[in-house]
Write an enzyme that holds these catalytic residues in place. Structure first.
Site, PDB file in Angstrom:
ATOM      1  N   THR A   1       1.226   1.921 -43.491  1.00 45.48           N
ATOM      2  CA  THR A   1       1.804   3.213 -43.886  1.00 45.48           C
ATOM      3  C   THR A   1       2.168   3.238 -45.370  1.00 45.48           C
ATOM      4  O   THR A   1       2.597   2.231 -45.929  1.00 45.48           O
ATOM      5  CB  THR A   1       3.075   3.478 -43.043  1.00 45.48           C
ATOM      6  OG1 THR A   1       2.727   3.359 -41.667  1.00 45.48           O
ATOM      7  CG2 THR A   1       3.657   4.848 -43.309  1.00 45.48           C
ATOM      8  N   GLU A   2       2.001   4.418 -45.977  1.00 49.10           N
ATOM      9  CA  GLU A   2       2.357   4.596 -47.392  1.00 49.10           C
ATOM     10  C   GLU A   2       3.322   5.770 -47.524  1.00 49.10           C
ATOM     11  O   GLU A   2       3.445   6.580 -46.591  1.00 49.10           O
ATOM     12  CB  GLU A   2       1.092   4.853 -48.210  1.00 49.10           C
ATOM     13  CG  GLU A   2       0.112   3.699 -48.074  1.00 49.10           C
ATOM     14  CD  GLU A   2      -1.002   3.737 -49.096  1.00 49.10           C
ATOM     15  OE1 GLU A   2      -1.177   4.789 -49.768  1.00 49.10           O
ATOM     16  OE2 GLU A   2      -1.687   2.721 -49.226  1.00 49.10           O
TER      17      GLU A   2
ATOM     18  N   GLY B   1       1.684   8.284 -42.916  1.00 52.22           N
ATOM     19  CA  GLY B   1       1.261   7.238 -41.993  1.00 52.22           C
ATOM     20  C   GLY B   1       0.180   7.736 -41.050  1.00 52.22           C
ATOM     21  O   GLY B   1      -0.671   6.970 -40.615  1.00 52.22           O
TER      22      GLY B   1
ATOM     23  N   HIS C   1      26.296   8.612 -17.666  1.00 53.35           N
ATOM     24  CA  HIS C   1      27.501   7.852 -18.022  1.00 53.35           C
ATOM     25  C   HIS C   1      28.630   8.796 -18.473  1.00 53.35           C
ATOM     26  O   HIS C   1      29.711   8.323 -18.841  1.00 53.35           O
ATOM     27  CB  HIS C   1      27.207   6.863 -19.156  1.00 53.35           C
ATOM     28  CG  HIS C   1      26.558   5.581 -18.713  1.00 53.35           C
ATOM     29  ND1 HIS C   1      25.302   5.518 -18.158  1.00 53.35           N
ATOM     30  CD2 HIS C   1      26.994   4.292 -18.756  1.00 53.35           C
ATOM     31  CE1 HIS C   1      24.996   4.253 -17.891  1.00 53.35           C
ATOM     32  NE2 HIS C   1      26.012   3.501 -18.232  1.00 53.35           N
TER      33      HIS C   1
ATOM     34  N   GLU D   1       3.353   3.260 -34.615  1.00 55.52           N
ATOM     35  CA  GLU D   1       2.050   2.864 -34.037  1.00 55.52           C
ATOM     36  C   GLU D   1       1.206   4.101 -33.720  1.00 55.52           C
ATOM     37  O   GLU D   1       0.466   4.139 -32.742  1.00 55.52           O
ATOM     38  CB  GLU D   1       2.303   2.039 -32.766  1.00 55.52           C
ATOM     39  CG  GLU D   1       1.263   0.990 -32.494  1.00 55.52           C
ATOM     40  CD  GLU D   1       1.484  -0.278 -33.291  1.00 55.52           C
ATOM     41  OE1 GLU D   1       2.463  -0.352 -34.078  1.00 55.52           O
ATOM     42  OE2 GLU D   1       0.676  -1.188 -33.155  1.00 55.52           O
TER      43      GLU D   1
HETATM   44  C1  FAD Z   1      11.281   1.787 -37.755  1.00 49.92           C
HETATM   45  C2  FAD Z   1       9.872   1.946 -38.230  1.00 49.92           C
HETATM   46  C3  FAD Z   1       9.035   0.833 -38.261  1.00 49.92           C
HETATM   47  C4  FAD Z   1       7.731   0.979 -38.721  1.00 49.92           C
HETATM   48  N1  FAD Z   1       6.953  -0.147 -38.856  1.00 49.92           N
HETATM   49  C5  FAD Z   1       5.752  -0.044 -39.492  1.00 49.92           C
HETATM   50  C6  FAD Z   1       5.011  -1.222 -39.841  1.00 49.92           C
HETATM   51  O1  FAD Z   1       5.411  -2.359 -39.533  1.00 49.92           O
HETATM   52  N2  FAD Z   1       3.851  -1.069 -40.533  1.00 49.92           N
HETATM   53  C7  FAD Z   1       3.372   0.142 -40.888  1.00 49.92           C
HETATM   54  O2  FAD Z   1       2.338   0.203 -41.517  1.00 49.92           O
HETATM   55  N3  FAD Z   1       4.055   1.287 -40.578  1.00 49.92           N
HETATM   56  C8  FAD Z   1       5.231   1.204 -39.902  1.00 49.92           C
HETATM   57  N4  FAD Z   1       5.941   2.339 -39.597  1.00 49.92           N
HETATM   58  C9  FAD Z   1       5.414   3.638 -39.992  1.00 49.92           C
HETATM   59  C10 FAD Z   1       4.988   4.518 -38.817  1.00 49.92           C
HETATM   60  O3  FAD Z   1       3.839   4.018 -38.199  1.00 49.92           O
HETATM   61  C11 FAD Z   1       4.820   5.940 -39.389  1.00 49.92           C
HETATM   62  O4  FAD Z   1       6.121   6.422 -39.672  1.00 49.92           O
HETATM   63  C12 FAD Z   1       4.110   6.872 -38.438  1.00 49.92           C
HETATM   64  O5  FAD Z   1       2.755   6.494 -38.291  1.00 49.92           O
HETATM   65  C13 FAD Z   1       4.148   8.337 -38.916  1.00 49.92           C
HETATM   66  O6  FAD Z   1       3.813   8.437 -40.262  1.00 49.92           O
HETATM   67  P1  FAD Z   1       4.767   9.299 -41.246  1.00 49.92           P
HETATM   68  O7  FAD Z   1       6.150   8.779 -41.059  1.00 49.92           O
HETATM   69  O8  FAD Z   1       4.201   9.247 -42.593  1.00 49.92           O
HETATM   70  O9  FAD Z   1       4.727  10.756 -40.666  1.00 49.92           O
HETATM   71  P2  FAD Z   1       3.605  11.895 -41.030  1.00 49.92           P
HETATM   72  O10 FAD Z   1       2.244  11.292 -40.894  1.00 49.92           O
HETATM   73  O11 FAD Z   1       3.970  12.510 -42.335  1.00 49.92           O
HETATM   74  O12 FAD Z   1       3.855  12.916 -39.882  1.00 49.92           O
HETATM   75  C14 FAD Z   1       4.873  13.936 -39.900  1.00 49.92           C
HETATM   76  C15 FAD Z   1       4.729  14.777 -38.638  1.00 49.92           C
HETATM   77  O13 FAD Z   1       3.457  15.462 -38.667  1.00 49.92           O
HETATM   78  C16 FAD Z   1       2.739  15.160 -37.487  1.00 49.92           C
HETATM   79  N5  FAD Z   1       1.300  15.106 -37.801  1.00 49.92           N
HETATM   80  C17 FAD Z   1       0.684  14.448 -38.813  1.00 49.92           C
HETATM   81  N6  FAD Z   1      -0.625  14.637 -38.777  1.00 49.92           N
HETATM   82  C18 FAD Z   1      -0.881  15.414 -37.705  1.00 49.92           C
HETATM   83  C19 FAD Z   1      -2.059  15.980 -37.130  1.00 49.92           C
HETATM   84  N7  FAD Z   1      -3.269  15.735 -37.626  1.00 49.92           N
HETATM   85  N8  FAD Z   1      -1.925  16.749 -36.021  1.00 49.92           N
HETATM   86  C20 FAD Z   1      -0.700  16.996 -35.470  1.00 49.92           C
HETATM   87  N9  FAD Z   1       0.447  16.500 -35.981  1.00 49.92           N
HETATM   88  C21 FAD Z   1       0.357  15.728 -37.073  1.00 49.92           C
HETATM   89  C22 FAD Z   1       3.243  13.801 -37.041  1.00 49.92           C
HETATM   90  O14 FAD Z   1       2.985  13.559 -35.666  1.00 49.92           O
HETATM   91  C23 FAD Z   1       4.724  13.932 -37.364  1.00 49.92           C
HETATM   92  O15 FAD Z   1       5.383  14.600 -36.325  1.00 49.92           O
HETATM   93  C24 FAD Z   1       7.240   2.241 -39.105  1.00 49.92           C
HETATM   94  C25 FAD Z   1       8.088   3.353 -39.047  1.00 49.92           C
HETATM   95  C26 FAD Z   1       9.384   3.215 -38.643  1.00 49.92           C
HETATM   96  C27 FAD Z   1      10.288   4.424 -38.667  1.00 49.92           C
END
Ligand code: FAD
Length: 378
Positions: A125-126, A130, A336, A361
């Site tokens: 993720t960036e 993600g 609860h 994920e």
């Molecule tokens: C506690 C935690 C641990 C994590 N660990 C890791 C890790 O170890 N390694 C790693 O690489 N990442 C990790 N992540 C990142 C995680 O996988 C991402 O946060 C996740 O994939 C979503 O990406 P984003 O946060 O950029 O949300 P965005 O991609 O910006 O999404 C925002 C919203 O838009 C929706 N959305 C986006 N695109 C679409 C589409 N095409 N159609 C419909 N809806 C869409 C999403 O479902 C979401 O509701 C972690 C995140 C957290 C919070």
């Protein structure tokens, strides 16, 4: 890969359940309250020989199949989702090394991870997103015998706690490579630790690569095929996240059953009231149907005959188990009453921990895209 007999899996489940109750549960509230990594749980996993569960025996692992790993996740997350994640993250991060890495890289990393001498995290993720993984900005450029990585990875589990990071970076316009970076390599640094709703003991931070030089021997597989290779690893790790979610749901249901039998109102245990029983029944149906789908997804993955179907089932299991975790944990808090809102009862933590399983994920919206694509194509 063939499934083992039911007895073998159930014996393993019993062993993990004992470990979970005796050695992991006592750390759950502490790692949540202090936001410090679950070191005691990690030491217990090392002692129990679980750190190398999925790795090949030839590399110091236990050759545990996917069902074995899913059982482990389910039983551990039932008492502490953070501890379960601390076990699972290096398994997932090193999966591409096991499948696509050179012998040199495998021998360097896998036995050491199985012995608990190193931990790993994975960096996909960036900051810009993600879900749109192919849109990533991070780049790796070849310079002589080395690769130079630039970019920022966000929300990285185990950041600052791991010694090795698997990094997916662009190597061409449409090509991506996978690289292993050591925490002491020049050019790697870490952002602040994030303050999170749940999984508080699991460290999460940015991992930043600024002209980070890694030798070509640290490339995992073909540097143009990193993206498809990573997708294969994700379809392996999704059942594990589904199992983590299922474990949270089962743990919350256990707590709700226990509490409603002990709590008296109107002169009798609240468990006698029809509306309470109806909620417990609905929670149990969600947990059991989620478990059935997850085990079906594991069977399909292990059978290996139809990879597309297995990928779609893994997404279905991740979607259903995580929605179940959120809904069952929320209902457990409800059952609860006011006490469910206090940190004195584990359901409060479970409800906070459950939420992330719908997000990481691949968010559940992304799982729906994968499932729908498969449904339309088949
Ligand atoms: C506690 C935690 C641990 C994590 N660990 C890791 C890790 O170890 N390694 C790693 O690489 N990442 C990790 N992540 C990142 C995680 O996988 C991402 O946060 C996740 O994939 C979503 O990406 P984003 O946060 O950029 O949300 P965005 O991609 O910006 O999404 C925002 C919203 O838009 C929706 N959305 C986006 N695109 C679409 C589409 N095409 N159609 C419909 N809806 C869409 C999403 O479902 C979401 O509701 C972690 C995140 C957290 C919070």
């Amino acid at each position: 890969m063939n499934m083992q007999s039911k007895e073998v899996y159930e014996e393993f489940r019993g062993m993990v359940r004992r470990l979970a109750v005796d050695k992991i549960l006592p750390n759950a509230a502490e790692t949540d309250a202090t936001s410090l990594p679950p070191e005691k749980s990690y030491a217990a996993f090392r002692e129990a020989g679980m750190l190398g569960l999925p790795f090949p025996e030839a590399l110091g692992g236990q050759d545990g199949d996917l069902f074995t790993q899913v059982i482990a996740m389910e039983e551990l997350a039932r008492v502490c989702a953070t501890s379960a994640l601390s076990l699972m993250t290096p398994w997932a991060a090193l999966d591409p090394v096991v499948h696509f890495g050179s012998d040199e890289l495998k021998n360097l990393l896998i036995p050491a991870a199985a012995r608990g001498e190193i931990r790993a995290g994975w960096c996909l993720t960036e900051p810009r997103g993600g879900s749109d993984l192919p849109g990533m900005i991070s780049r790796a450029e070849r310079r002589g015998d080395d690769w130079v990585i630039n970019g920022t990875k966000r929300f990285i589990t185990n950041a600052t706690w791991a010694q090795w990071y698997l990094v997916l970076a662009r190597t061409g316009d449409k090509d991506y490579g996978i690289f292993m970076v050591h925490h002491e390599d020049k050019g790697i640094s870490f952002g602040k630790l994030e303050k999170k709703m749940g999984l508080r003991g699991s460290p999460t931070a940015d991992v930043i690569f600024d002209n980070c030089v890694v030798p070509a021997s640290r490339v995992v597989g073909d540097p143009t095929r990193g993206y498809p290779n990573m997708m294969l690893s994700l379809s392996y790790s999704r059942p594990l996240i589904a199992a983590q979610a299922l474990g949270i749901a089962q743990g919350a249901l256990d707590e709700a059953v226990k509490y409603t039998k002990e709590r008296n109102q109107f002169g009798q245990p609240v468990a006698r009231f029809q509306m309470v029983r109806g909620m417990i029944a609905d929670m149990a149906v969600k947990v059991e149907s989620s478990r059935a789908l997850l085990y079906r997804a594991v069977e399909a993955a292990m059978d290996g005959k139809n990879a597309d179907n297995a990928r779609s089932l893994a997404s279905m299991a991740k979607l259903l188990c995580s929605d179940t975790a959120m809904s069952v944990a929320t209902d457990a808090v409800q059952l609860h009453g006011g006490y469910g809102y206090l940190q004195d009862y584990p359901v409060e933590r479970m409800m906070r921990d459950a939420k992330i399983t719908q997000i990481y994920e691949g968010t559940n919206q992304i799982q729906r895209l994968i499932i729908a694509k498969h449904v339309y194509q088949s």
